[in-house]
Design a protein around this motif. Structure first.
Motif, short mmCIF file in Angstrom:
data_model
loop_
_atom_site.label_atom_id
_atom_site.label_comp_id
_atom_site.label_asym_id
_atom_site.label_seq_id
_atom_site.Cartn_x
_atom_site.Cartn_y
_atom_site.Cartn_z
N VAL A 100 -38.02 93.44 -8.44
CA VAL A 100 -36.93 93.93 -9.33
C VAL A 100 -35.83 93.00 -9.47
CG1 VAL A 100 -35.05 95.92 -9.05
CG2 VAL A 100 -37.42 96.48 -8.13
N LEU A 101 -35.79 92.08 -8.53
CA LEU A 101 -34.96 90.86 -8.65
C LEU A 101 -35.85 89.69 -9.23
CD1 LEU A 101 -32.87 91.19 -5.59
CD2 LEU A 101 -32.52 92.02 -7.63
N GLY A 102 -35.32 88.83 -10.10
CA GLY A 102 -35.81 87.68 -10.61
C GLY A 102 -35.01 86.54 -11.14
N PRO A 103 -35.37 85.49 -11.13
CA PRO A 103 -34.38 84.22 -11.30
C PRO A 103 -33.76 84.27 -12.79
CG PRO A 103 -36.53 83.68 -11.46
CD PRO A 103 -36.84 84.91 -11.11
N GLU A 104 -34.33 85.29 -13.53
CA GLU A 104 -33.97 85.21 -15.10
C GLU A 104 -32.45 86.19 -15.06
OE1 GLU A 104 -36.13 88.91 -14.47
OE2 GLU A 104 -36.66 86.78 -14.01
N GLN A 105 -32.46 86.99 -13.94
CA GLN A 105 -31.21 87.88 -14.08
C GLN A 105 -29.99 87.36 -13.69
OE1 GLN A 105 -32.37 91.17 -11.29
NE2 GLN A 105 -34.38 91.82 -12.32
N PRO A 106 -28.93 87.68 -14.46
CA PRO A 106 -27.53 87.18 -13.89
C PRO A 106 -27.06 87.51 -12.46
CG PRO A 106 -27.38 88.53 -15.82
CD PRO A 106 -28.87 88.67 -15.46
N VAL A 107 -26.37 86.75 -11.83
CA VAL A 107 -25.89 86.80 -10.50
C VAL A 107 -25.33 88.18 -10.43
CG1 VAL A 107 -24.49 85.68 -8.78
CG2 VAL A 107 -25.68 84.43 -10.09
N GLY A 108 -24.42 88.56 -11.24
CA GLY A 108 -23.59 89.96 -10.96
C GLY A 108 -24.77 91.16 -10.94
N GLU A 109 -25.72 90.95 -11.86
CA GLU A 109 -26.80 92.03 -11.93
C GLU A 109 -27.58 91.90 -10.51
OE1 GLU A 109 -30.66 93.34 -14.03
OE2 GLU A 109 -29.45 92.02 -15.11
N VAL A 110 -27.73 90.83 -9.81
CA VAL A 110 -28.58 90.99 -8.61
C VAL A 110 -27.66 91.25 -7.53
CG1 VAL A 110 -29.41 89.21 -7.09
CG2 VAL A 110 -29.96 88.94 -9.50
N LEU A 111 -26.50 90.86 -7.41
CA LEU A 111 -25.61 91.30 -6.49
C LEU A 111 -25.33 92.88 -6.75
CD1 LEU A 111 -22.55 88.78 -6.33
CD2 LEU A 111 -24.36 89.14 -4.82
N GLY A 112 -25.41 93.39 -7.87
CA GLY A 112 -25.08 94.95 -7.91
C GLY A 112 -26.08 95.77 -7.40
N LYS A 113 -27.28 95.11 -7.81
CA LYS A 113 -28.58 96.06 -7.09
C LYS A 113 -28.77 95.89 -5.72
CE LYS A 113 -31.44 95.34 -11.31
NZ LYS A 113 -32.62 94.68 -11.94
N VAL A 114 -28.59 94.61 -5.06
CA VAL A 114 -28.59 94.37 -3.61
C VAL A 114 -27.71 95.40 -3.06
CG1 VAL A 114 -28.67 92.51 -1.80
CG2 VAL A 114 -29.79 92.29 -3.88
N SER A 115 -26.31 95.01 -3.64
CA SER A 115 -25.19 95.91 -2.77
C SER A 115 -25.24 97.36 -2.82
CB SER A 115 -24.01 95.44 -3.59
OG SER A 115 -23.66 93.97 -3.37
N LEU A 116 -25.74 97.73 -3.79
CA LEU A 116 -25.88 99.34 -3.73
C LEU A 116 -26.95 99.96 -2.68
CD1 LEU A 116 -25.91 100.74 -7.45
CD2 LEU A 116 -24.39 101.18 -5.76
N GLN A 117 -28.23 98.90 -2.46
CA GLN A 117 -29.00 99.20 -1.42
C GLN A 117 -28.50 98.83 -0.17
OE1 GLN A 117 -31.70 101.01 -2.42
NE2 GLN A 117 -32.04 100.17 -4.57
N ALA A 118 -27.57 98.02 -0.01
CA ALA A 118 -27.30 97.53 1.29
C ALA A 118 -26.70 98.45 2.37
CB ALA A 118 -26.58 96.18 1.04
#
Length: 275
Positions: A100-118
């Motif tokens: 679901v996460l990859g190096p091509e994704q913007p930092v904001g998108e990665v943080l959003g995905k991880v923060s919601l699950q955290a």
């Protein structure tokens, strides 16, 4: 020196249990694609509010349950932050493994995905001590909630339980679909069923953690009705967080709130059994 080493080993076991609890409690959301999408589209305001709201919740769970025994507010605060860190690590690792996460994704998108699950993962981490404790090890058994019972604590635990269970379904399209299919009579029936189950779970079925009351109707007024009000509030809050309030008419909003209040009510009733 030996005592310090023993304490470190015990803390390592407790931390391992926290990771296990985070994984067990959060994996339904980690494998839900709506949560992946929401992590990409959630606004910074809603994400920040979600994380800020979680801090007092996690602090309270550390006080009433927690993955280890604590000895004061500072200990509870540190454990709440530790649980949130466990949630972030668990979520990031699993989302990476799932692709679901990859190096091509913007930092904001990665943080959003991880923060919601955290956050749900952090709740699981704090509940791990209660749910995963070994009966053979007296030091591992929960010791907190029983001597800290107050009316306020009951309402807080209901809020935590309602949020935890509602979060597992609130992001999904099925909640909107169910609300769309329901008539006002269906909604009324669901309200009655939600309140009835909430009351029955805690006060009628004799589960561990139940608080018997000499007057059932007084208990109904003091706990069941406030518990359902909490479930309704959590339903609204979850919809706001996930952007499901945008563009909704009043009737549709009411229906979806009633639908989400059903798992919220079940979570509110079961919370006292979990913590």
């Amino acid at each position: 020196m030996a005592d310090v080493a023993s304490q470190n080993r015990r803390y390592a076991r407790e931390l391992a249990g926290a990771f296990a609890g985070a994984l067990i409690f959060a994996f339904p959301l980690l494998m839900t694609m709506e949560m992946w999408w929401l992590g990409s589209t959630i606004t910074p305001l809603r994400l920040s509010a979600f994380l800020i709201f979680s801090l007092p919740l996690l602090f309270g769970l550390s006080y009433y349950a927690g993955f280890r025994k604590t000895y004061g507010p500072l200990d509870d605060l540190l454990d709440a932050l530790t649980a949130l860190s466990v949630g972030f690590v668990t979520s990031a690792v699993l989302l990476l493994v799932f692709g679901v996460l990859g190096p091509e994704q913007p930092v904001g998108e990665v943080l959003g995905k991880v923060s919601l699950q955290a956050v749900p993962a952090a709740i699981g981490a704090l509940l791990a001590r209660r749910q995963l404790a070994s009966g053979d090890d007296p030091s591992s058994e929960p010791e907190k909630a029983n001597d800290r019972d107050t009316y306020g604590s009951e309402l807080f635990l209901m809020t935590a339980g309602a949020l935890f269970l509602a979060l597992n379904v609130a992001p999904t399209e099925e909640m909107i679909l169910i609300a769309f299919k329901m008539t006002p009579w269906h909604a009324l029936a669901l309200i009655v069923l939600s309140i009835g189950l909430l009351h029955a779970i805690v006060y009628s079925l004799g589960f561990a953690g139940q608080h018997p009351h000499e007057r059932p109707w007084l208990a109904f007024a003091h706990f069941t009705l406030p518990g359902y009000a909490i479930a309704l509030f959590i339903g609204l809050y979850a919809q706001w967080t996930f952007g499901h309030l945008d563009g909704k008419a009043g009737g549709q909003l009411a229906m979806t709130t009633v639908v989400l209040a059903f798992p919220g009510a079940l979570g509110a009733g079961a919370a006292r059994l979990l913590v």
